[in-house]
Scaffold this active site. Structure first.
Site, PDB file in Angstrom:
ATOM      1  N   LYS A  15      49.084 -17.338  86.743  1.00  0.00           N
ATOM      2  CA  LYS A  15      50.316 -16.568  86.949  1.00  0.00           C
ATOM      3  C   LYS A  15      51.521 -17.492  86.799  1.00  0.00           C
ATOM      4  O   LYS A  15      51.454 -18.665  87.166  1.00  0.00           O
ATOM      5  CB  LYS A  15      50.326 -15.919  88.328  1.00  0.00           C
ATOM      6  CG  LYS A  15      49.339 -14.764  88.449  1.00  0.00           C
ATOM      7  CD  LYS A  15      49.524 -13.957  89.740  1.00  0.00           C
ATOM      8  CE  LYS A  15      48.483 -12.839  89.803  1.00  0.00           C
ATOM      9  NZ  LYS A  15      48.627 -11.949  90.967  1.00  0.00           N
ATOM     10  N   GLU A  63      55.428  -4.559  89.416  1.00  0.00           N
ATOM     11  CA  GLU A  63      54.908  -4.452  90.783  1.00  0.00           C
ATOM     12  C   GLU A  63      55.941  -4.848  91.843  1.00  0.00           C
ATOM     13  O   GLU A  63      56.172  -4.113  92.797  1.00  0.00           O
ATOM     14  CB  GLU A  63      53.653  -5.321  90.917  1.00  0.00           C
ATOM     15  CG  GLU A  63      53.090  -5.345  92.326  1.00  0.00           C
ATOM     16  CD  GLU A  63      51.886  -6.261  92.486  1.00  0.00           C
ATOM     17  OE1 GLU A  63      51.418  -6.826  91.477  1.00  0.00           O
ATOM     18  OE2 GLU A  63      51.421  -6.397  93.634  1.00  0.00           O
ATOM     19  N   ASP A  85      53.231 -14.982  93.524  1.00  0.00           N
ATOM     20  CA  ASP A  85      52.673 -13.735  92.996  1.00  0.00           C
ATOM     21  C   ASP A  85      53.756 -12.847  92.390  1.00  0.00           C
ATOM     22  O   ASP A  85      54.215 -11.910  93.035  1.00  0.00           O
ATOM     23  CB  ASP A  85      51.963 -12.986  94.145  1.00  0.00           C
ATOM     24  CG  ASP A  85      51.153 -11.805  93.650  1.00  0.00           C
ATOM     25  OD1 ASP A  85      50.955 -11.695  92.430  1.00  0.00           O
ATOM     26  OD2 ASP A  85      50.713 -11.006  94.494  1.00  0.00           O
ATOM     27  N   ARG A 142      48.437  -0.902  90.789  1.00  0.00           N
ATOM     28  CA  ARG A 142      49.816  -1.286  90.415  1.00  0.00           C
ATOM     29  C   ARG A 142      50.232  -0.659  89.084  1.00  0.00           C
ATOM     30  O   ARG A 142      50.910  -1.280  88.268  1.00  0.00           O
ATOM     31  CB  ARG A 142      49.989  -2.807  90.338  1.00  0.00           C
ATOM     32  CG  ARG A 142      49.395  -3.581  91.485  1.00  0.00           C
ATOM     33  CD  ARG A 142      50.018  -3.256  92.803  1.00  0.00           C
ATOM     34  NE  ARG A 142      49.319  -3.930  93.905  1.00  0.00           N
ATOM     35  CZ  ARG A 142      49.506  -3.650  95.169  1.00  0.00           C
ATOM     36  NH1 ARG A 142      50.345  -2.708  95.537  1.00  0.00           N
ATOM     37  NH2 ARG A 142      48.859  -4.294  96.112  1.00  0.00           N
ATOM     38  N   GLU A 160      41.159 -12.768  97.158  1.00  0.00           N
ATOM     39  CA  GLU A 160      41.428 -11.471  97.793  1.00  0.00           C
ATOM     40  C   GLU A 160      40.140 -10.677  98.024  1.00  0.00           C
ATOM     41  O   GLU A 160      40.053  -9.483  97.723  1.00  0.00           O
ATOM     42  CB  GLU A 160      42.435 -10.674  96.948  1.00  0.00           C
ATOM     43  CG  GLU A 160      43.768 -11.399  96.814  1.00  0.00           C
ATOM     44  CD  GLU A 160      44.846 -10.629  96.064  1.00  0.00           C
ATOM     45  OE1 GLU A 160      44.503  -9.786  95.234  1.00  0.00           O
ATOM     46  OE2 GLU A 160      46.037 -10.913  96.324  1.00  0.00           O
ATOM     47  N   ARG A 178      50.519 -21.357 100.716  1.00  0.00           N
ATOM     48  CA  ARG A 178      49.801 -20.633  99.663  1.00  0.00           C
ATOM     49  C   ARG A 178      50.165 -21.139  98.259  1.00  0.00           C
ATOM     50  O   ARG A 178      49.334 -21.126  97.357  1.00  0.00           O
ATOM     51  CB  ARG A 178      50.124 -19.134  99.779  1.00  0.00           C
ATOM     52  CG  ARG A 178      49.685 -18.334  98.586  1.00  0.00           C
ATOM     53  CD  ARG A 178      49.776 -16.871  98.885  1.00  0.00           C
ATOM     54  NE  ARG A 178      49.710 -16.077  97.673  1.00  0.00           N
ATOM     55  CZ  ARG A 178      49.832 -14.766  97.636  1.00  0.00           C
ATOM     56  NH1 ARG A 178      50.031 -14.093  98.773  1.00  0.00           N
ATOM     57  NH2 ARG A 178      49.750 -14.096  96.516  1.00  0.00           N
ATOM     58  N   TRP A 227      49.052 -13.941 104.744  1.00  0.00           N
ATOM     59  CA  TRP A 227      49.237 -13.838 103.297  1.00  0.00           C
ATOM     60  C   TRP A 227      50.037 -14.989 102.694  1.00  0.00           C
ATOM     61  O   TRP A 227      50.012 -15.197 101.473  1.00  0.00           O
ATOM     62  CB  TRP A 227      49.897 -12.500 102.935  1.00  0.00           C
ATOM     63  CG  TRP A 227      48.968 -11.352 103.166  1.00  0.00           C
ATOM     64  CD1 TRP A 227      48.941 -10.538 104.251  1.00  0.00           C
ATOM     65  CD2 TRP A 227      47.911 -10.922 102.300  1.00  0.00           C
ATOM     66  NE1 TRP A 227      47.931  -9.614 104.121  1.00  0.00           N
ATOM     67  CE2 TRP A 227      47.273  -9.830 102.922  1.00  0.00           C
ATOM     68  CE3 TRP A 227      47.427 -11.343 101.066  1.00  0.00           C
ATOM     69  CZ2 TRP A 227      46.189  -9.159 102.364  1.00  0.00           C
ATOM     70  CZ3 TRP A 227      46.346 -10.678 100.496  1.00  0.00           C
ATOM     71  CH2 TRP A 227      45.740  -9.610 101.143  1.00  0.00           C
ATOM     72  N   GLU A 255      49.900 -15.849  82.748  1.00  0.00           N
ATOM     73  CA  GLU A 255      49.800 -14.429  83.093  1.00  0.00           C
ATOM     74  C   GLU A 255      51.192 -13.941  83.495  1.00  0.00           C
ATOM     75  O   GLU A 255      51.785 -14.426  84.455  1.00  0.00           O
ATOM     76  CB  GLU A 255      48.795 -14.229  84.236  1.00  0.00           C
ATOM     77  CG  GLU A 255      48.569 -12.766  84.557  1.00  0.00           C
ATOM     78  CD  GLU A 255      47.456 -12.534  85.592  1.00  0.00           C
ATOM     79  OE1 GLU A 255      46.347 -13.084  85.444  1.00  0.00           O
ATOM     80  OE2 GLU A 255      47.714 -11.799  86.570  1.00  0.00           O
ATOM     81  N   LYS A 294      38.028 -12.600  88.037  1.00  0.00           N
ATOM     82  CA  LYS A 294      38.759 -12.907  89.279  1.00  0.00           C
ATOM     83  C   LYS A 294      37.693 -13.197  90.319  1.00  0.00           C
ATOM     84  O   LYS A 294      36.890 -12.312  90.645  1.00  0.00           O
ATOM     85  CB  LYS A 294      39.614 -11.707  89.681  1.00  0.00           C
ATOM     86  CG  LYS A 294      40.268 -11.824  91.067  1.00  0.00           C
ATOM     87  CD  LYS A 294      41.176 -10.619  91.353  1.00  0.00           C
ATOM     88  CE  LYS A 294      41.773 -10.675  92.739  1.00  0.00           C
ATOM     89  NZ  LYS A 294      42.669  -9.526  93.022  1.00  0.00           N
TER      90      LYS A 294
HETATM   91  O1  GCW Z   1      49.727  -9.214  93.349  1.00  0.00           O
HETATM   92  C1  GCW Z   1      48.442  -8.943  93.689  1.00  0.00           C
HETATM   93  C2  GCW Z   1      48.369  -7.465  93.570  1.00  0.00           C
HETATM   94  C3  GCW Z   1      46.963  -6.967  93.496  1.00  0.00           C
HETATM   95  C4  GCW Z   1      46.288  -7.676  92.340  1.00  0.00           C
HETATM   96  C5  GCW Z   1      46.326  -9.169  92.581  1.00  0.00           C
HETATM   97  C6  GCW Z   1      45.770  -9.947  91.412  1.00  0.00           C
HETATM   98  C7  GCW Z   1      44.574  -6.744  90.947  1.00  0.00           C
HETATM   99  O2  GCW Z   1      49.056  -6.895  94.645  1.00  0.00           O
HETATM  100  O3  GCW Z   1      47.012  -5.583  93.312  1.00  0.00           O
HETATM  101  O4  GCW Z   1      44.956  -7.234  92.186  1.00  0.00           O
HETATM  102  O5  GCW Z   1      47.652  -9.587  92.732  1.00  0.00           O
HETATM  103  O6  GCW Z   1      46.561 -10.358  90.578  1.00  0.00           O
HETATM  104  O7  GCW Z   1      44.581 -10.142  91.358  1.00  0.00           O
END
Ligand code: GCW
Length: 718
Positions: free
Chosen positions: A384, A417, A389, A187, A310, A360, A570, A411, A306
């Site tokens: 976040k 992005e 997201d 990103r 994912e 989610r 997702w 965050e 992390k």
């Molecule tokens: O939004 C998503 C992004 C991923 C990112 C992930 C995260 C680094 O598309 O690219 O991975 O979040 O924040 O861990």
């Protein structure tokens, strides 16, 4: 305009864009807001400054501060300051900590500034001489004071009766880079990594040093250099001396190095057959690894983790909690004063979209709230800003209120992005302000006090020892750092808000424009206006009413592709069907997500009558014909806002064109090409979204015929 014409305009604009980007790429790094442009002679002369700058102390940070001051004053005022390392005997600018300055004059004691990396800029007579004091609580504070003084001169502020006490709002003000060791940045839209290439730390770290200077100038004190999707090799014994080289170029600027680590490292690097955080051998592995790092880098900042997210390894493999995982690392770091940031971005990306209770948005709170109070006091949960997201609009994450006995960091995402990837103008400070100022209505003393997100994350509301801000920056080797000169306002804005979230977005952008472009009132007025409106413009032609950005969430996170959010695991659903749209997250009939907020906030979101229009579709599933508070139906609002947003994007071009004779040609051309491209893209967005919602609902736009670009964006854009 026909679809073919739009495509032609877009490709011309894009070629121009690439050409001007190439122009930039040949040059050295852009100085961003540290241009130190020479003042007109008369104005320069009006600045009365002592002729010498003395530092009291001999740290590398103080020496850097002294040199920076000499550089800035030299460039802006055309004066050569004499440099001294001794207590001044005449009129001087004096740089040092309170500990040193109070020896010269007992009036100068540190209780004037409470702590952190704060500083005091003060003009007074010291031992009978006109002096300008730059006093830090720490050496780093003194460096920040230098940058503030230079910023004042750059913005033509008077420094005659200087008396400015500054203190950071929160101790943690870090940026994260998502750089991979091969040099690619996840990103990242500003070129390859300034830190890594071909699996190694780059031989030439001059850009990394220059980055640290930029960061220091806005009060940022830490930088995590590698991707949170961390490569275990980052911790390999042979790699640590390479990391030390980065720390060495950060140190003069008071920026602490930190790295992201993979939780499975004890096993993945081959030493152990487990990474169970409760296994004593694993604890010992982390302790030794951390000791080795501090042996090389005594001012190392810590780790970002992390896990269970994912596809990343996590404590769930051993049935352990996130607190177990964070704590095993935190304990190893604690001996050296380091911290671990443990990310709350943990969710199941194989959700069942048919399940109307699946959500989610609930994941972070469900995973972390039960663990409140069980984290070490040098562990920080990094959250976040929203529960999904980095969308163009989300409510704040309820987890901020759900951890009252745990350190937190917010965050934010500087790299755009989901907000146009630096090809669209989108100044995010206004959005961040809304998030930081949001009141969670928790019980604190006095009971009338608000509990705004900024009070919680800074550690103030619940008296936490540490907390603050993490911004995902992702600058790269491109001369403009982020890939676009205008996007640098987001890096600047992040730093300024992390230092002082009470600043308004308007104040921040005015500072930035003056320092980056010019003090010319036409320039300041125009650029400030463009930047301040840009988030709303972007939102208007992308995701409406809190439905998410409506971008391609399974691909590039850039093009319009509303349907890509649906019918997959997702969980970024907006559940648009023939009759209605939006996620029902109510307690009454929906997923129950709203129940994660404190009661007073639940009241705002649970009922349709109280829910603000801009978040309606995040919280409620409503018919297209539902009337908003504004009186418009949901569907007509979608049509209108998309047309208005596309028209406003077009309007940005005319605003910028008026600056042709006020801004240097290179940047004028570059920004113009981007704005032209953006305006074309906004039309594509408008037409794709309007067509999509018409096809679903069958309800036409009352005001205009259906858009003329029925093709998918794939045919039209880069
Ligand atoms: O939004 C998503 C992004 C991923 C990112 C992930 C995260 C680094 O598309 O690219 O991975 O979040 O924040 O861990």
């Amino acid at each position: 305009m026909t679809p073919r014409n739009i495509c032609r305009v877009l490709s011309t604009a894009f070629v121009l864009l690439v050409c001007t980007a190439a122009l930039f790429a040949d040059d050295d790094a852009d100085p961003a807001w540290l241009r130190y442009t020479a003042l007109e002679e008369k104005t320069a002369q009006s600045y009365e400054l002592p002729p010498q700058v003395a530092i009291l102390g001999d740290s590398v940070v103080l020496r850097t501060a002294q040199q920076e001051l000499a550089r800035g004053v030299g460039q802006m005022l055309g004066r050569k300051l004499q440099l001294s390392t001794r207590a001044p005997t005449g009129s001087a600018i004096v740089l040092g900590t309170f500990a040193e300055l109070s020896k010269l004059d007992p009036r100068l004691h540190s209780s004037l500034v409470l702590g952190g990396d704060g500083y005091w800029l003060k003009r007074l007579r010291l031992q009978g001489h006109d002096s300008l004091l730059i006093i830090g609580v720490t050496d780093r504070g003194a460096l920040y004071g230098v940058f503030k003084l230079l910023s004042k001169i750059g913005r033509r502020e008077s420094v005659v009766a200087l008396d400015d006490v500054q203190q950071p709002y929160a101790p943690v003000r870090w940026v994260n880079q998502w750089d991979n060791l091969d040099g690619h940045i996840e990103r990242g839209y500003g070129g390859a990594s300034i830190f890594f290439a071909n699996g190694q730390v780059r031989a030439d770290l001059s850009r990394a040093a220059e980055y640290a200077r930029l960061l220091a100038s806005i009060g940022i004190n830490g930088c995590t250099v590698n991707n949170v999707n961390a490569d275990p090799r980052t911790l390999a014994p042979s790699f640590l001396p390479q990391l030390k080289r980065i720390a060495d170029v950060f140190r003069p600027w008071g920026v602490q190095l930190s790295i992201s680590v993979d939780l499975s490292s004890p096993k993945a690097l081959g030493d152990l057959d487990t990474f169970d955080p409760l296994d004593a051998r694993v604890a010992e592995w982390w302790r030794k690894k951390v000791d080795a790092i501090y042996g090389l880098i005594p001012d190392f900042g810590g780790f970002v983790v992390k896990a269970d997210s994912e596809g990343r390894a996590g404590p769930s493999v051993y049935g352990r909690t996130h607190a177990d995982a964070a704590n095993v690392i935190a304990r190893a770091l604690k001996l050296h004063g380091g911290v671990v940031f443990y990310r709350a971005f943990v969710y199941n990306h194989h959700l069942d979209w048919r399940d109307l209770k699946a959500d989610r948005a609930k994941a972070a709170y469900e995973n972390f709230h039960p663990l409140d109070g069980t984290f070490e006091d040098n562990a920080i949960v990094q959250i976040k800003y929203g529960p999904i997201d980095f969308q163009v609009r989300e409510p704040v994450s309820p987890l901020f209120a759900g951890l009252q006995s745990t350190n937190e960091a917010i965050e934010l995402q500087i790299t755009q992005e989901y907000t146009g990837q630096q090809l669209h103008l989108c100044f995010l400070a206004p959005m961040w302000k809304e998030v930081l100022d949001f009141d969670m209505h928790l019980d604190v003393q006095p009971s009338s006090a608000p509990t705004r997100v900024k009070d919680i994350i800074s550690g103030r509301a619940f008296h936490r020892p540490v907390g603050g801000f993490a911004g995902v920056a992702n600058v790269g080797l491109d001369a403009t750092w982020l890939g676009s000169p205008m996007a640098m306002a987001n890096l600047y804005g992040f730093g300024r808000l992390a230092w002082d979230p009470d600043l308004s977005a308007a104040t921040i952008i005015e500072e930035w424009t003056r320092l980056t472009f010019a003090n010319d009132p036409v320039v300041v007025r125009t650029i400030d206006d463009m930047q301040l409106n840009s988030w709303h413009i972007y939102e208007s032609y992308t995701g409406p009413l809190g439905a998410g950005t409506l971008t391609n969430i399974v691909g590039n996170h850039y093009d319009p592709a509303p349907q890509s959010s649906e019918e997959n695991g997702w969980g970024q659903w907006h559940r648009a069907d023939h009759d209605a749209i939006g996620m029902d997250r109510t307690l009454a009939t929906g997923t129950g997500f709203i129940g994660q907020y404190p009661p007073a906030v639940q009241k705002i979101y649970e009922t349709l009558s109280a829910c603000p229009d801009e978040l309606l579709l995040f919280f409620h599933h409503v018919p297209y014909t539902y009337a908003l508070h504004s009186g418009k139906t949901v569907i007509q609002n979608v049509y209108d806002s998309h047309y208005q947003g596309a028209a406003e994007a077009q309007g940005l071009i005319s605003q910028w064109q008026k600056l042709r004779d006020h801004v240097d040609e290179k940047r004028h051309k570059d920004v113009l090409a981007r704005l032209e491209y953006q305006a074309g893209q906004a039309v594509v967005w408008r037409d794709v979204v309007c067509r999509w919602i018409f096809d679903l609902s069958g309800i036409p736009d009352k005001k205009r015929p259906l858009g003329t670009c029925p093709e998918t964006a794939d045919n039209c854009n880069h």
